[in-house]
Design a protein around this motif. Structure first.
Motif, PDB file in Angstrom:
ATOM      1  N   ILE A 235       3.983   0.673  -6.207  1.00 52.70           N
ATOM      2  CA  ILE A 235       2.718   0.067  -5.816  1.00 52.70           C
ATOM      3  C   ILE A 235       2.803  -0.480  -4.395  1.00 52.70           C
ATOM      4  N   GLY A 236       3.927  -1.131  -4.075  1.00 47.45           N
ATOM      5  CA  GLY A 236       4.096  -1.672  -2.724  1.00 47.45           C
ATOM      6  C   GLY A 236       4.057  -0.583  -1.670  1.00 47.45           C
ATOM      7  N   LEU A 237       4.712   0.542  -1.950  1.00 46.82           N
ATOM      8  CA  LEU A 237       4.688   1.657  -1.007  1.00 46.82           C
ATOM      9  C   LEU A 237       3.282   2.233  -0.883  1.00 46.82           C
ATOM     10  N   LEU A 238       2.589   2.373  -1.996  1.00 45.62           N
ATOM     11  CA  LEU A 238       1.229   2.920  -1.953  1.00 45.62           C
ATOM     12  C   LEU A 238       0.307   2.026  -1.131  1.00 45.62           C
ATOM     13  N   LEU A 239       0.439   0.710  -1.294  1.00 41.77           N
ATOM     14  CA  LEU A 239      -0.373  -0.212  -0.503  1.00 41.77           C
ATOM     15  C   LEU A 239      -0.031  -0.094   0.985  1.00 41.77           C
ATOM     16  N   ALA A 240       1.257   0.037   1.289  1.00 40.49           N
ATOM     17  CA  ALA A 240       1.666   0.179   2.689  1.00 40.49           C
ATOM     18  C   ALA A 240       1.125   1.468   3.293  1.00 40.49           C
ATOM     19  N   VAL A 241       0.971   2.492   2.470  1.00 35.65           N
ATOM     20  CA  VAL A 241       0.467   3.783   2.949  1.00 35.65           C
ATOM     21  C   VAL A 241      -1.040   3.747   3.179  1.00 35.65           C
ATOM     22  N   VAL A 242      -1.794   3.173   2.234  1.00 33.23           N
ATOM     23  CA  VAL A 242      -3.258   3.268   2.321  1.00 33.23           C
ATOM     24  C   VAL A 242      -3.883   2.143   3.138  1.00 33.23           C
ATOM     25  N   CYS A 243      -3.213   1.002   3.255  1.00 29.59           N
ATOM     26  CA  CYS A 243      -3.782  -0.104   4.029  1.00 29.59           C
ATOM     27  C   CYS A 243      -3.581   0.152   5.521  1.00 29.59           C
ATOM     28  N   THR A 244      -4.514  -0.314   6.305  1.00 25.39           N
ATOM     29  CA  THR A 244      -4.430  -0.097   7.749  1.00 25.39           C
ATOM     30  C   THR A 244      -4.019  -1.350   8.519  1.00 25.39           C
ATOM     31  N   SER A 245      -3.994  -2.500   7.849  1.00 24.43           N
ATOM     32  CA  SER A 245      -3.573  -3.736   8.507  1.00 24.43           C
ATOM     33  C   SER A 245      -2.775  -4.584   7.536  1.00 24.43           C
ATOM     34  N   ILE A 246      -1.899  -5.410   8.074  1.00 25.27           N
ATOM     35  CA  ILE A 246      -1.073  -6.273   7.237  1.00 25.27           C
ATOM     36  C   ILE A 246      -1.934  -7.318   6.540  1.00 25.27           C
ATOM     37  N   ALA A 247      -3.026  -7.756   7.169  1.00 23.15           N
ATOM     38  CA  ALA A 247      -3.923  -8.725   6.545  1.00 23.15           C
ATOM     39  C   ALA A 247      -4.583  -8.118   5.314  1.00 23.15           C
ATOM     40  N   GLN A 248      -5.010  -6.871   5.421  1.00 25.24           N
ATOM     41  CA  GLN A 248      -5.617  -6.183   4.287  1.00 25.24           C
ATOM     42  C   GLN A 248      -4.612  -6.061   3.150  1.00 25.24           C
TER      43      GLN A 248
END
Length: 245
Positions: free
Chosen positions: A142-155
């Motif tokens: 899940i952490g990797l998927l979020l890192a892949v699809v999110c465009t900013s660290i705040a998001q």
């Protein structure tokens, strides 16, 4: 590929030693909170320990995002892109040290809870260990998927904060799921924490054998596989990310 991944992993491990906040989130804070919650939650330590561990495990997913977004903030991502390290080596190298820390959470919290809070594992210790490994694999996915699809660290941090509360609270890890509204009970199995808690509680609270936790373990590894496959589908090695707000 192996040597490049190990080089990246060693670099990430050195960075983690200089900024050990992830250890505080995963191990120190849960340990302190359990001093208050271990026997105050319905079900006692058998429910509180895996529940609190899962909550802060999912809060800790921000560390996975940081491992990727930090290079964009430091303007070093292009070095990785043009290096001979393939995307799979970059991912493996960044996730490996984090996987060790996430596993250490359970390796330390369960013995600590046995010594300090009276946690008794009535069933299969191996089952508890395998559920821990399976849950960590989902957390990494899940952490990797979020890192892949999110465009900013705040998001990413916003999704982690909200998602951790929903996945853990809505899965019955901190309160008996029987007390939830019917509609929430119906969707609870969507959360990996629901299955991890079924496995943990079967082995810890109900004295279950290894066979009794194989079902939840299989579901967790299946969820992890889906997350990693989706990460591979959406991963773009050249994509720019925003580190600063």
């Amino acid at each position: 590929m192996k040597s490049r991944a190990l080089t990246i992993a060693r670099h990430e491990a050195r960075l983690m030693r200089t900024q050990p906040w992830i250890v505080v989130i995963l191990i120190v804070i849960p340990g302190l909170l359990l001093a208050f919650f271990a026997n105050g939650i319905v079900g006692g330590a058998a429910r509180a320990v895996p529940g609190v561990a899962a909550l802060f495990g999912f809060f800790g997913l921000s560390a996975i995002g940081l491992a990727f977004f930090r290079d964009h903030g430091w303007m070093t991502w292009d070095r990785l892109r043009v290096s001979r390290a393939r995307p799979i080596a970059v991912i493996f190298g960044k996730l490996t040290p984090l996987a060790m820390v996430f596993l250490a959470q359970y390796l330390l919290l369960f013995p600590l809870s046995w010594a300090a809070f009276g946690l008794q594992i009535r069933g299969s210790v191996l089952g508890v260990a395998l559920v821990s490994v399976a849950l960590v694999s989902v957390e990494l996915g899940i952490g990797l998927l979020l890192a892949v699809v999110c465009t900013s660290i705040a998001q990413l941090n916003t999704l982690v904060s909200v998602g951790a509360l929903l996945l853990v609270g809505g899965a019955g890890a901190l309160a008996p799921i029987e007390t939830f509204p019917g509609w929430l009970q119906a969707i609870a199995p969507v959360s990996p924490v629901y299955w991890s808690f079924k496995g943990f509680y079967a082995a810890i609270g109900e004295g279950g054998s290894l066979n009794d936790v194989l079902g939840p373990i299989a579901v967790l590894f299946g969820m992890a596989a889906v997350c990693f496959v989706l990460s591979g589908v959406f991963y773009k090695h050249e994509q720019r990310k925003t580190f600063f707000a």
